[in-house]
Design a protein around this motif. Structure first.
Motif: not given
Length: 293
Positions: A247-248, A251-252, A254, A256-257
């Motif tokens: 997840q980290q 986030s770097e 962009g 998405k799950s």
């Protein structure tokens, strides 16, 4: 009176212990394999699974009751290929002296790099083609353990193997319908090597084959750079691993799950991946849907 005696004799015959269906006491190392054993054996097998639903077979620590289960078992099923490093000690402690069936026997193995060393990838079941090999090895072992019910076990086993072979072709067709450049997936750890080889999907992961491994800062930075360059917009977490690192990284970049995948552990009964077939089907659908976006 003679008719009554004949009826009693017939009913006694069917109730006699010697002609009742035998139930093989089996132990399976982890939930995916436990389900395969149950699907093949049906009513002729009672399966105890050591690493249960949502459990991690890499970091599993045996409990006292696991030794008791092994001591009562007639046959033990393991995936092998280095997955169950904790099992030898457990078998020795339990006094189990019956067959240990390595169900990956016959699989064409693949190698991978782990901390500078070449090792065998243990996650062979993530190809449905290999899953069919697992099922056939299970079927043969159960027939040997219970020859009286051989025909029933063989019929169940062959039907299940055919189901897995159809599932394998369905997955191949589904991925082949997508451009190769879209078939890249970010996951928590490197558990999908056989899946990737079979269905031509590229997997990126911050951690190697074992969930106990740790990713270095340089590896993470390199992976983030690669994700940005290849414009990968979806990532997946795994039900048996800590999702924070992936997840980290997402986030770097962009990303998405795309949801949750089930590479090593089934869900509890009633969940969306409570069988090997359900887990594999879910994984294929989740990935291909994300690749279409």
């Amino acid at each position: 009176m003679k008719k009554q005696m004949l009826a009693f004799a017939i009913s006694s015959l069917f109730l006699a212990p010697g002609v009742q269906a035998k139930t093989v006491e089996a132990v399976a190392s982890f939930s995916v394999l436990g389900d395969i054993v149950q699907q093949v054996g049906g009513e002729h097998v009672h399966v105890t699974t050591l690493v249960g639903p949502n459990g991690d077979p890499h970091s599993f620590e045996p409990r006292p009751q696991d030794s008791v289960s092994l001591s009562k078992a007639q046959v033990v099923f393991v995936s092998g290929l280095g997955l169950e490093g904790w099992l030898d000690r457990l078998i020795k402690a339990s006094g189990y002296a019956h067959p240990v069936i390595i169900v990956s026997e016959g699989v064409e193995t693949r190698s991978m790099e782990e901390e500078g060393q070449k090792i065998t990838d243990p996650h062979a079941w993530n190809s449905a083609k290999n899953g069919a090999i697992y099922a056939r090895n299970v079927m043969q072992a159960l027939i040997k353990a219970d020859p009286e019910d051989a025909e029933a076990i063989r019929q169940r086993g062959e039907n299940y193997i055919q189901q897995l072979e159809k599932l394998d072709q369905w997955a191949r067709d589904r991925f082949n319908a997508l451009p190769q450049e879209k078939r890249t997936v970010l996951t928590s750890h490197d558990a999908f090597g056989y899946f990737g080889d079979r269905y031509h999907v590229k997997f990126l992961a911050p951690v190697g084959f074992s969930t106990e491994a740790e990713a270095s800062a340089s590896d993470v930075a390199q992976l983030i750079q690669q994700l940005k360059q290849q414009h990968i917009h979806r990532y997946f977490i795994e039900n048996q691993t800590d999702p924070r690192l992936v997840q980290q990284i997402a986030s770097e970049t962009g990303a998405k799950s795309g949801g949750e995948l089930y590479p090593e552990a089934l869900t509890e009964k009633g969940g969306e991946a409570d069988s090997y077939v359900a887990a594999f089907t879910h994984n294929v659908k989740a990935m291909t849907q994300a690749m279409q976006e």
